[in-house]
Design a protein around this motif. Structure first.
Motif, PDB file in Angstrom:
ATOM      1  N   GLY A 192       0.946  -1.449  -0.435  1.00  0.00           N
ATOM      2  CA  GLY A 192      -0.015  -0.047   0.226  1.00  0.00           C
ATOM      3  C   GLY A 192       0.814   1.370  -0.460  1.00  0.00           C
ATOM      4  N   ARG A 193       2.093   0.466   0.669  1.00  0.00           N
ATOM      5  CA  ARG A 193       3.277   2.534   0.408  1.00  0.00           C
ATOM      6  C   ARG A 193       4.822   2.315   0.575  1.00  0.00           C
ATOM      7  NH1 ARG A 193       0.944   2.245   5.695  1.00  0.00           N
ATOM      8  NH2 ARG A 193      -0.136   3.396   5.421  1.00  0.00           N
TER       9      ARG A 193
ATOM     10  N   ARG B  71      -6.580  -0.859   4.928  1.00  0.00           N
ATOM     11  CA  ARG B  71      -7.463  -1.419   4.427  1.00  0.00           C
ATOM     12  C   ARG B  71      -7.328   0.139   2.906  1.00  0.00           C
ATOM     13  NH1 ARG B  71      -9.805  -4.345  -0.127  1.00  0.00           N
ATOM     14  NH2 ARG B  71     -10.739  -5.893   1.807  1.00  0.00           N
ATOM     15  N   ALA B  72      -7.479   1.652   3.679  1.00  0.00           N
ATOM     16  CA  ALA B  72      -7.094   2.849   3.302  1.00  0.00           C
ATOM     17  C   ALA B  72      -6.533   2.441   2.441  1.00  0.00           C
ATOM     18  CB  ALA B  72      -8.084   3.273   4.044  1.00  0.00           C
ATOM     19  N   THR B  73      -5.675   2.064   2.677  1.00  0.00           N
ATOM     20  CA  THR B  73      -4.047   3.278   1.977  1.00  0.00           C
ATOM     21  C   THR B  73      -4.252   1.515   0.838  1.00  0.00           C
ATOM     22  OG1 THR B  73      -3.165   3.064   4.058  1.00  0.00           O
ATOM     23  CG2 THR B  73      -1.752   2.476   2.087  1.00  0.00           C
ATOM     24  N   LEU B  74      -4.597   0.414   0.578  1.00  0.00           N
ATOM     25  CA  LEU B  74      -4.580  -0.747  -0.456  1.00  0.00           C
ATOM     26  C   LEU B  74      -5.201  -0.150  -1.162  1.00  0.00           C
ATOM     27  CD1 LEU B  74      -4.965  -3.879   2.230  1.00  0.00           C
ATOM     28  CD2 LEU B  74      -2.900  -2.555   0.817  1.00  0.00           C
ATOM     29  N   ASP B  75      -6.823   0.456  -0.486  1.00  0.00           N
ATOM     30  CA  ASP B  75      -8.173   1.267  -1.714  1.00  0.00           C
ATOM     31  C   ASP B  75      -7.595   1.962  -2.405  1.00  0.00           C
ATOM     32  OD1 ASP B  75      -9.973  -1.422  -1.235  1.00  0.00           O
ATOM     33  OD2 ASP B  75     -10.573   0.065   0.436  1.00  0.00           O
ATOM     34  N   ASP B  76      -6.419   2.517  -1.811  1.00  0.00           N
ATOM     35  CA  ASP B  76      -5.809   4.037  -2.642  1.00  0.00           C
ATOM     36  C   ASP B  76      -5.509   3.080  -4.056  1.00  0.00           C
ATOM     37  OD1 ASP B  76      -5.585   6.609  -2.897  1.00  0.00           O
ATOM     38  OD2 ASP B  76      -3.481   6.347  -2.797  1.00  0.00           O
ATOM     39  N   ALA B  77      -4.205   2.220  -3.672  1.00  0.00           N
ATOM     40  CA  ALA B  77      -3.534   2.379  -4.327  1.00  0.00           C
ATOM     41  C   ALA B  77      -3.713   1.378  -5.534  1.00  0.00           C
ATOM     42  CB  ALA B  77      -2.615   0.872  -3.185  1.00  0.00           C
ATOM     43  N   VAL B  78      -5.117   0.434  -5.587  1.00  0.00           N
ATOM     44  CA  VAL B  78      -5.944   0.576  -6.408  1.00  0.00           C
ATOM     45  C   VAL B  78      -6.525   1.216  -7.261  1.00  0.00           C
ATOM     46  CG1 VAL B  78      -7.754  -1.337  -6.749  1.00  0.00           C
ATOM     47  CG2 VAL B  78      -6.555  -1.898  -4.843  1.00  0.00           C
ATOM     48  N   ALA B  79      -6.958   2.349  -7.036  1.00  0.00           N
ATOM     49  CA  ALA B  79      -7.739   3.963  -7.309  1.00  0.00           C
ATOM     50  C   ALA B  79      -6.957   4.104  -8.165  1.00  0.00           C
ATOM     51  CB  ALA B  79      -7.956   4.601  -6.049  1.00  0.00           C
ATOM     52  N   GLN B  80      -5.628   4.279  -7.323  1.00  0.00           N
ATOM     53  CA  GLN B  80      -4.384   5.185  -8.308  1.00  0.00           C
ATOM     54  C   GLN B  80      -3.483   3.865  -9.549  1.00  0.00           C
ATOM     55  OE1 GLN B  80      -3.856   8.341  -7.979  1.00  0.00           O
ATOM     56  NE2 GLN B  80      -6.106   8.643  -6.570  1.00  0.00           N
TER      57      GLN B  80
ATOM     58  N   ALA C 271      -2.067  -1.413  -8.453  1.00  0.00           N
ATOM     59  CA  ALA C 271      -2.835  -2.522  -7.979  1.00  0.00           C
ATOM     60  C   ALA C 271      -4.073  -3.121  -8.829  1.00  0.00           C
ATOM     61  CB  ALA C 271      -2.479  -3.051  -6.895  1.00  0.00           C
ATOM     62  N   HIS C 272      -4.645  -3.782  -9.137  1.00  0.00           N
ATOM     63  CA  HIS C 272      -6.012  -4.449  -9.242  1.00  0.00           C
ATOM     64  C   HIS C 272      -7.027  -4.837  -7.979  1.00  0.00           C
ATOM     65  CE1 HIS C 272      -2.706  -5.307 -13.033  1.00  0.00           C
ATOM     66  NE2 HIS C 272      -3.360  -4.660 -13.216  1.00  0.00           N
ATOM     67  N   PHE C 273      -6.184  -4.754  -7.058  1.00  0.00           N
ATOM     68  CA  PHE C 273      -7.349  -5.893  -5.650  1.00  0.00           C
ATOM     69  C   PHE C 273      -6.230  -5.340  -4.494  1.00  0.00           C
ATOM     70  CE2 PHE C 273      -7.759  -8.722 -10.391  1.00  0.00           C
ATOM     71  CZ  PHE C 273      -9.173  -8.732 -10.017  1.00  0.00           C
ATOM     72  N   ALA C 274      -7.066  -5.800  -4.056  1.00  0.00           N
ATOM     73  CA  ALA C 274      -6.130  -6.139  -2.484  1.00  0.00           C
ATOM     74  C   ALA C 274      -6.903  -6.876  -1.244  1.00  0.00           C
ATOM     75  CB  ALA C 274      -6.370  -4.257  -1.991  1.00  0.00           C
ATOM     76  N   VAL C 275      -5.946  -7.560  -0.871  1.00  0.00           N
ATOM     77  CA  VAL C 275      -6.717  -7.883   0.661  1.00  0.00           C
ATOM     78  C   VAL C 275      -5.896  -7.730   1.537  1.00  0.00           C
ATOM     79  CG1 VAL C 275      -6.984 -10.400  -0.556  1.00  0.00           C
ATOM     80  CG2 VAL C 275      -4.696 -10.077   0.202  1.00  0.00           C
ATOM     81  N   VAL C 276      -6.582  -7.528   2.849  1.00  0.00           N
ATOM     82  CA  VAL C 276      -6.191  -7.574   4.104  1.00  0.00           C
ATOM     83  C   VAL C 276      -6.119  -8.497   5.072  1.00  0.00           C
ATOM     84  CG1 VAL C 276      -7.201  -5.888   6.177  1.00  0.00           C
ATOM     85  CG2 VAL C 276      -7.764  -5.309   4.290  1.00  0.00           C
ATOM     86  N   ALA C 277      -4.654  -8.596   5.717  1.00  0.00           N
ATOM     87  CA  ALA C 277      -4.435  -8.961   6.666  1.00  0.00           C
ATOM     88  C   ALA C 277      -3.043  -8.514   7.188  1.00  0.00           C
ATOM     89  CB  ALA C 277      -3.572 -10.566   6.349  1.00  0.00           C
TER      90      ALA C 277
END
Length: 253
Positions: free
Chosen positions: A16-17, A41-50, A53-59
Motif C-alpha cells: 500500500g505504500r 484497507r484505506a491505503t490498499l484501496d488507494d493503491a488500487v484506485a491510483q 494494483a488491481h486488487f487488495a486483501v487485508v491481513a
C-alpha cells in the motif's frame, strides 16, 4: 523493463505504500495482475484506485491464519505466480534496552511474515510453469548496524531462509531471492529521520545526512531503484538467478 510472461498474478505484501507500492505499480505497468496485501484497507484501496494494483486483501503478515485466508482469497481469482514479500517494520533501541517483546515484534513481522506468505503460496506455485519469490530484506540482513540488533537479526534470518529455500527448489521452476535496500526514501525511513531529530536535536537535513552517509553515493536510495531490481528478478531472463541477496545500496555492501 524486463520480459514478463503474460497473464501472471503477483502478490505484494506491504503493497500500500513505500517500496511495496512502487513494486506493485511497476509489475502492473509490465502487464502483471497485482494484488496488494497489508493491514490498512484505506491505503490498499488507494493503491488500487491510483492504478498501482488491481486488487487488495487485508491481513497482518505476522498472523498466519489471516495471511492464509487473504492469500486464498487472492488465489481464488487467479493462482499466484510471483510473491514479493515486502511487508516489514523497523524499531531502534540499544541492545541493553531491547526486551524480548521488541525482538519478538521484529521477528514476527520481518521474518515470520515472510515465512507465512511463502508457505501460503508455495504449494500451488510449485505446480505452475512459472514461479518467482522475492523477499525485500535490507542491507541490515547483510551487515550490522548499531541500535537495531533485533531488526538486523530478523533481516539476516530472511537472507538465510532465501538461500536455503532456493536450494530446495532449484530443480523446480521457482526461484527465490532477496533484495537488500540501503536506507531508502520512504515513510519508514522518514520515521527514522524524525527519531534522529527528536533524540539529537539535529535538523532534518542533518538527520538525512546521518543516514545517507552509509551510502558511498551519499544519498538515499529511491523506491523505484528497488522496484526495478525486483522486476528484473521477476522476469524470464532471471531464471538462473536464485538464492541471491542483492544489495541496492550504492556500493555500501
Amino acid at each position: 523493463m524486463p520480459a514478463l510472461p503474460h497473464s501472471l498474478h503477483a502478490l505484494v505484501t506491504g503493497g500500500g505504500r513505500g517500496i511495496g507500492r512502487e513494486i506493485a505499480a511497476g509489475l502492473a505497468r509490465a502487464g502483471v495482475t497485482v494484488t496488494v496485501l497489508g493491514r490498512d484497507r484505506a491505503t490498499l484501496d488507494d493503491a488500487v484506485a491510483q492504478g498501482a494494483a488491481h486488487f487488495a486483501v487485508v491481513a497482518d503478515v505476522a498472523d498466519q491464519a489471516a495471511v492464509n485466508a487473504a492469500i486464498a482469497q487472492a488465489a481464488a481469482r487467479q493462482p499466484i505466480d510471483i510473491l514479493v514479500a515486502n511487508a516489514g517494520a523497523a524499531e531502534s533501541a540499544p541492545f541493553a534496552k531491547s526486551d524480548v517483546a521488541l525482538f519478538r515484534r521484529m521477528i514476527d513481522v520481518n521474518f515470520m511474515g515472510v515465512v507465512h506468505t511463502i508457505q501460503a503460496v508455495l504449494p500451488s506455485m510449485r505446480q505452475r510453469p512459472y514461479g518467482r519469490i522475492v523477499a525485500v530484506a535490507s542491507t541490515a540482513g547483510l551487515k550490522g548496524y548499531a541500535y537495531v540488533s533485533a531488526y538486523s537479526a530478523a533481516k539476516h534470518a530472511v537472507v538465510g531462509l532465501v538461500r536455503s529455500l532456493a536450494l530446495e527448489l532449484a530443480t523446480t521452476k521457482v526461484t527465490v531471492n532477496a533484495v537488500c535496500p540501503g536506507f531508502t526514501d520512504t515513510d519508514l525511513v522518514a520515521g527514522s529521520i524524525e527519531n534522529i531529530m527528536k533524540k539529537t536535536g539535529r535538523s532534518h537535513e542533518q538527520a538525512v545526512a546521518e543516514l545517507a552517509k552509509h551510502n558511498p553515493q551519499g544519498r538515499l536510495v529511491s523506491p523505484a531503484e528497488v522496484a526495478d531490481t525486483v522486476l528484473w528478478l521477476s522476469g524470464e531472463g532471471a531464471g538462473a538467478i536464485t538464492g541471491q541477496a542483492i544489495a541496492v545500496a550504492g556500493g555500501e555492501v
